[in-house]
Design an enzyme around this catalytic site. Sequence first.
Site, PDB file in Angstrom:
ATOM      1  N   ASN A   1       1.915   2.321  -3.127  1.00  0.00           N
ATOM      2  CA  ASN A   1       2.417   3.045  -4.297  1.00  0.00           C
ATOM      3  C   ASN A   1       1.946   4.496  -4.172  1.00  0.00           C
ATOM      4  OD1 ASN A   1       3.143   4.036  -6.768  1.00  0.00           O
ATOM      5  ND2 ASN A   1       1.633   2.867  -7.947  1.00  0.00           N
TER       6      ASN A   1
ATOM      7  N   LYS B   1       2.691   6.926  -6.022  1.00  0.00           N
ATOM      8  CA  LYS B   1       2.584   7.603  -7.327  1.00  0.00           C
ATOM      9  C   LYS B   1       3.227   8.998  -7.227  1.00  0.00           C
ATOM     10  CE  LYS B   1      -1.574   4.971  -8.093  1.00  0.00           C
ATOM     11  NZ  LYS B   1      -2.689   4.694  -8.955  1.00  0.00           N
TER      12      LYS B   1
ATOM     13  N   HIS C   1       3.758  -0.450 -14.496  1.00  0.00           N
ATOM     14  CA  HIS C   1       2.450  -0.071 -13.927  1.00  0.00           C
ATOM     15  C   HIS C   1       1.545   0.369 -15.079  1.00  0.00           C
ATOM     16  CE1 HIS C   1      -0.583   2.176 -11.713  1.00  0.00           C
ATOM     17  NE2 HIS C   1      -0.224   1.482 -10.648  1.00  0.00           N
TER      18      HIS C   1
ATOM     19  N   GLU D   1      -0.280   2.788 -15.463  1.00  0.00           N
ATOM     20  CA  GLU D   1      -0.171   4.217 -15.793  1.00  0.00           C
ATOM     21  C   GLU D   1       1.053   4.478 -16.673  1.00  0.00           C
ATOM     22  OE1 GLU D   1      -0.441   5.565 -11.749  1.00  0.00           O
ATOM     23  OE2 GLU D   1      -2.525   4.893 -11.714  1.00  0.00           O
TER      24      GLU D   1
ATOM     25  N   GLU E   1      -3.134  -6.288 -11.641  1.00  0.00           N
ATOM     26  CA  GLU E   1      -3.936  -5.091 -11.372  1.00  0.00           C
ATOM     27  C   GLU E   1      -4.893  -4.834 -12.526  1.00  0.00           C
ATOM     28  OE1 GLU E   1      -1.844  -2.298  -8.477  1.00  0.00           O
ATOM     29  OE2 GLU E   1      -0.990  -1.861 -10.432  1.00  0.00           O
TER      30      GLU E   1
ATOM     31  N   GLY F   1      -7.717   2.873  -8.633  1.00  0.00           N
ATOM     32  CA  GLY F   1      -8.131   4.232  -8.279  1.00  0.00           C
ATOM     33  C   GLY F   1      -9.598   4.520  -8.555  1.00  0.00           C
TER      34      GLY F   1
ATOM     35  N   SER G   1      -7.833  -0.699  -5.817  1.00  0.00           N
ATOM     36  CA  SER G   1      -8.736  -0.255  -4.762  1.00  0.00           C
ATOM     37  C   SER G   1      -8.718  -1.162  -3.526  1.00  0.00           C
ATOM     38  CB  SER G   1     -10.161  -0.097  -5.308  1.00  0.00           C
ATOM     39  OG  SER G   1     -10.175   0.870  -6.346  1.00  0.00           O
TER      40      SER G   1
HETATM   41  C1  PEP Z   1      -1.963   1.211  -7.862  1.00  0.00           C
HETATM   42  O1  PEP Z   1      -1.534   2.355  -7.904  1.00  0.00           O
HETATM   43  O2  PEP Z   1      -1.248   0.293  -8.286  1.00  0.00           O
HETATM   44  C2  PEP Z   1      -3.296   0.969  -7.309  1.00  0.00           C
HETATM   45  C3  PEP Z   1      -3.718  -0.263  -7.232  1.00  0.00           C
HETATM   46  O3  PEP Z   1      -4.004   2.068  -6.896  1.00  0.00           O
HETATM   47  P1  PEP Z   1      -5.337   2.048  -5.972  1.00  0.00           P
HETATM   48  O4  PEP Z   1      -5.033   1.146  -4.796  1.00  0.00           O
HETATM   49  O5  PEP Z   1      -5.544   3.458  -5.568  1.00  0.00           O
HETATM   50  O6  PEP Z   1      -6.444   1.492  -6.813  1.00  0.00           O
END
Ligand code: PEP
Length: 238
Positions: free
Chosen positions: A9, A11, A95, A97, A164, A170, A202
């Site tokens: 992803n 972003k 997501h 975010e 998630e 992140g 992560s």
């Molecule tokens: C994500 O953007 O869905 C995500 C899991 O980010 P990261 O791997 O950077 O934690």
Amino acid sequence: MRKKIIIGNWKMNKDKKETENFLNEISKKKFETDKDTIYGIAVPSINIETFSLLKTNEMKISSQDISQFDSGAYTGEISSSMLKSFGVTYVVIGHSERRAYHFETNKTVNLKAVNAIKNGLVPIICVGETLDEYENKQSKEVVGKQIKESLKGLDLSKIVVAYEPVWAIGTGKTATFEYAQEICEFIHSITSKELLIQYGGSVNGSNIKDLLNQPDIDGALVGGASLEVDSFISLISK
Ligand code: PEP
């Protein structure tokens, strides 16, 4: 047996040139993936055409969001059929975010997923608890509600769920394998054993194999570690 699915992803990262550089660089690399592993990247919509023209391997293209509507007066929105016409296969929906900064609810997520399926896209529906909810031991209650409402009426063979935990996105804090497995097992128990469930938060080249070895984790949704060619390859290589 369920397949594995690993989706990066990006972003709101990478302009046109950076997208081209990534694809040129990866096309020169040698790596082997498992034939049963699907992999791809959720690209910012404006770079999807560049991505689709330059990609040289089995990489699937995902978008990071879609409109819940087919067409019409929805300024700034992009429809499923527009994305489909550029070779997009998957779409990340809900997501954390988008839930946090764009106030997307389970209801909106559900409507977007219905629209995606209707137009031949595969929704990757994100769920996950916040740090407060995790610390208050409400994870299953919160995730259970998100699953029930976001997946309402959907054909579970046509979707992917990404679990998630918001506190792991992140932050460099990965959930323990046992904890990620426990919640993914819980999601399977309230849906179907056929449902593909990714873990996200992560994930990187060093922890992905252990995560994917858990019986109820069928893949990963990966932000930071999908941005550079070598670290992306470390996620998808055998
Ligand atoms: C994500 O953007 O869905 C995500 C899991 O980010 P990261 O791997 O950077 O934690």
